[in-house]
Design a protein around this motif. Sequence first.
Motif, mmCIF file in Angstrom:
data_model
loop_
_atom_site.group_PDB
_atom_site.id
_atom_site.type_symbol
_atom_site.label_atom_id
_atom_site.label_comp_id
_atom_site.label_asym_id
_atom_site.label_seq_id
_atom_site.Cartn_x
_atom_site.Cartn_y
_atom_site.Cartn_z
ATOM 1 N N THR A 162 0.846 -1.192 0.000
ATOM 2 C CA THR A 162 0.000 0.000 0.000
ATOM 3 C C THR A 162 0.882 1.241 0.000
ATOM 4 O O THR A 162 1.977 1.253 0.582
ATOM 5 C CB THR A 162 -0.931 0.036 1.224
ATOM 6 N N PHE A 163 0.384 2.308 -0.635
ATOM 7 C CA PHE A 163 1.132 3.561 -0.750
ATOM 8 C C PHE A 163 0.223 4.717 -0.338
ATOM 9 O O PHE A 163 -0.874 4.873 -0.868
ATOM 10 C CB PHE A 163 1.620 3.766 -2.185
ATOM 11 N N ASN A 164 0.711 5.531 0.587
ATOM 12 C CA ASN A 164 -0.036 6.706 1.034
ATOM 13 C C ASN A 164 0.886 7.916 0.970
ATOM 14 O O ASN A 164 1.969 7.909 1.581
ATOM 15 C CB ASN A 164 -0.545 6.502 2.462
ATOM 16 N N LEU A 165 0.487 8.945 0.229
ATOM 17 C CA LEU A 165 1.323 10.122 0.015
ATOM 18 C C LEU A 165 0.553 11.385 0.362
ATOM 19 O O LEU A 165 -0.590 11.572 -0.073
ATOM 20 C CB LEU A 165 1.779 10.188 -1.450
ATOM 21 N N LEU A 166 1.173 12.257 1.159
ATOM 22 C CA LEU A 166 0.622 13.571 1.471
ATOM 23 C C LEU A 166 1.624 14.637 1.069
ATOM 24 O O LEU A 166 2.840 14.485 1.303
ATOM 25 C CB LEU A 166 0.298 13.708 2.956
ATOM 26 N N LEU A 167 1.093 15.732 0.513
ATOM 27 C CA LEU A 167 1.931 16.815 0.028
ATOM 28 C C LEU A 167 1.199 18.116 0.282
ATOM 29 O O LEU A 167 0.080 18.295 -0.184
ATOM 30 C CB LEU A 167 2.200 16.635 -1.474
ATOM 31 N N GLY A 168 1.813 19.017 1.059
ATOM 32 C CA GLY A 168 1.124 20.267 1.344
ATOM 33 C C GLY A 168 1.874 21.137 2.317
ATOM 34 O O GLY A 168 3.104 21.097 2.403
ATOM 35 N N PHE A 225 -3.248 19.417 3.134
ATOM 36 C CA PHE A 225 -2.438 18.576 2.265
ATOM 37 C C PHE A 225 -3.281 17.959 1.150
ATOM 38 O O PHE A 225 -4.472 17.693 1.329
ATOM 39 C CB PHE A 225 -1.783 17.446 3.064
ATOM 40 N N LEU A 226 -2.641 17.706 0.018
ATOM 41 C CA LEU A 226 -3.194 16.845 -1.015
ATOM 42 C C LEU A 226 -2.810 15.415 -0.676
ATOM 43 O O LEU A 226 -1.691 15.156 -0.223
ATOM 44 C CB LEU A 226 -2.655 17.240 -2.386
ATOM 45 N N ARG A 227 -3.738 14.496 -0.907
ATOM 46 C CA ARG A 227 -3.490 13.113 -0.500
ATOM 47 C C ARG A 227 -3.838 12.152 -1.625
ATOM 48 O O ARG A 227 -4.842 12.320 -2.321
ATOM 49 C CB ARG A 227 -4.322 12.764 0.733
ATOM 50 N N GLY A 228 -2.980 11.145 -1.790
ATOM 51 C CA GLY A 228 -3.238 10.077 -2.737
ATOM 52 C C GLY A 228 -2.911 8.733 -2.115
ATOM 53 O O GLY A 228 -1.888 8.583 -1.434
ATOM 54 N N TYR A 229 -3.790 7.766 -2.320
ATOM 55 C CA TYR A 229 -3.594 6.430 -1.754
ATOM 56 C C TYR A 229 -3.916 5.380 -2.817
ATOM 57 O O TYR A 229 -4.869 5.540 -3.596
ATOM 58 C CB TYR A 229 -4.489 6.208 -0.536
ATOM 59 N N THR A 230 -3.146 4.303 -2.825
ATOM 60 C CA THR A 230 -3.467 3.157 -3.661
ATOM 61 C C THR A 230 -2.990 1.894 -2.965
ATOM 62 O O THR A 230 -1.975 1.896 -2.263
ATOM 63 C CB THR A 230 -2.822 3.277 -5.059
ATOM 64 N N GLY A 231 -3.767 0.833 -3.139
ATOM 65 C CA GLY A 231 -3.414 -0.436 -2.510
ATOM 66 C C GLY A 231 -4.618 -1.113 -1.910
ATOM 67 O O GLY A 231 -5.751 -0.958 -2.383
ATOM 68 N N LEU A 232 -4.375 -1.858 -0.867
ATOM 69 C CA LEU A 232 -5.419 -2.593 -0.168
ATOM 70 C C LEU A 232 -6.458 -1.638 0.422
ATOM 71 O O LEU A 232 -6.121 -0.562 0.916
ATOM 72 C CB LEU A 232 -4.765 -3.408 0.956
ATOM 73 N N ASN A 233 -7.733 -2.032 0.366
ATOM 74 C CA ASN A 233 -8.755 -1.257 1.071
ATOM 75 C C ASN A 233 -8.506 -1.407 2.570
ATOM 76 O O ASN A 233 -8.504 -2.512 3.104
ATOM 77 C CB ASN A 233 -10.151 -1.765 0.712
ATOM 78 N N TYR A 234 -8.271 -0.313 3.269
ATOM 79 C CA TYR A 234 -7.864 -0.355 4.671
ATOM 80 C C TYR A 234 -9.025 -0.178 5.642
ATOM 81 O O TYR A 234 -8.818 -0.027 6.845
ATOM 82 C CB TYR A 234 -6.809 0.722 4.949
ATOM 83 N N HIS A 235 -10.267 -0.195 5.156
ATOM 84 C CA HIS A 235 -11.426 0.039 6.010
ATOM 85 C C HIS A 235 -11.997 -1.284 6.530
ATOM 86 O O HIS A 235 -12.592 -2.045 5.767
ATOM 87 C CB HIS A 235 -12.518 0.794 5.251
ATOM 88 N N GLY A 236 -11.835 -1.539 7.809
ATOM 89 C CA GLY A 236 -12.515 -2.634 8.480
ATOM 90 C C GLY A 236 -12.471 -3.964 7.770
ATOM 91 O O GLY A 236 -11.422 -4.465 7.373
ATOM 92 N N MET A 268 -8.139 9.875 -3.880
ATOM 93 C CA MET A 268 -7.445 11.097 -4.275
ATOM 94 C C MET A 268 -8.252 12.285 -3.757
ATOM 95 O O MET A 268 -9.435 12.405 -4.050
ATOM 96 C CB MET A 268 -7.312 11.173 -5.796
ATOM 97 N N GLY A 269 -7.609 13.135 -2.974
ATOM 98 C CA GLY A 269 -8.345 14.271 -2.438
ATOM 99 C C GLY A 269 -7.466 15.133 -1.566
ATOM 100 O O GLY A 269 -6.266 15.295 -1.812
ATOM 101 N N PHE A 270 -8.069 15.699 -0.526
ATOM 102 C CA PHE A 270 -7.351 16.591 0.372
ATOM 103 C C PHE A 270 -7.454 16.072 1.801
ATOM 104 O O PHE A 270 -8.320 15.254 2.132
ATOM 105 C CB PHE A 270 -7.909 18.012 0.297
#
Length: 350
Positions: free
Chosen positions: A299-305, A321-332, A343-345
């Motif tokens: 999984t990859f999680n990136l914040l930039l801001g 921050f701007l945020r981008g994530y890709t990989g395994l669904n990490y919710h429950g 992809m969002g803030f």
Amino acid sequence: MSIFTLRVLLVLLLHITIHYEGLGQKIYPQKTFFKTRDFGQYFLSDHYAPNVRVNGGLGLNLSGYNINTDRNEQYVFYNETVIGTQIPLYLQKWKKSSLAVSLPISMSVWFDFTEDITAPILNTDYRFGLMETNFIKEVDNGRIKNWGFKIIPFFHESTHIGDELTISRILDSIPITRVNVSFETFEFAFMVNDPKEEWISNHASKIGARVLWNHSKGWYSIGSYEAEDSDYIASKRWFEAYFQYQYQQAKGVLSSDYWLFMTSFDFSLRVQYGYPFYLRGPQGQTIVEIENEERYSPTFNLLLGWKYRDTVKEISRIGFFLRGYTGLNYHGQFRNIPTYQFMGFSLIYE
């Protein structure tokens, strides 16, 4: 000289000495209870950071957690809100090292607020840790300013899907209604260049792992009343590893006297849970079972801001921050789904 005058002079001398020592020369070791530490903070990209953050943006939409069969967009707007804090217990400082003990507590909510039928809460996660211990040692050896470690002897997490989603899964006759994701871990991390001072540029990195206390229990369980077949309880992998990096630019084109440019990155090998997930078929009503097996998923999680800088150089607490994530669904319980993008803030308050 009278005795009274001598007493006054002694009191004044003692007062001046204590005042000088308090301002110019700290007396070590210093022991304090219930005081927040100024080191060893969680990186911004850490999924388990017990701070307050609001994430809003586009996330991958799958029928496994989409209760609106008429909504076929590949990406929809989600809200992911985390409410967390660290309760300080003990802080001790030496001349070039410090140790702190605290209790991290947090709760996250995954909210499908743009769904126009019920705007359901899809999932909530509850977490707390006991006796988190952080240690830092100042070395000032060229590029390495300090090193430290974090130990959480006991960390618990439990998750629950929303009521509307549970009802929808029952009405759709999905074989697994709910999975009881609940586990306890031991966590250890080693860090280099802790970003203690926010008015200087810094490269920080951290490597760590979480280890299950009860390997036989695993990360989850499924009751007979929650699934047609309890044979899906097959959790054998007992640890997760991660690497994190965080950079802050105190001076430069992207920073100013009021804003500190930051980027934070998390790469984790997380366990993809081994029970199947379900999607709707081409007609929209047929439920298709996707066979699954437990494996490690990157999984990859990136914040930039930017983080707001206090004009008196105190620790900043809020950033955008701007945020981008890709990989395994990490919710429950949806950690059995291998693909999720967001992809969002992110608005973060520490």
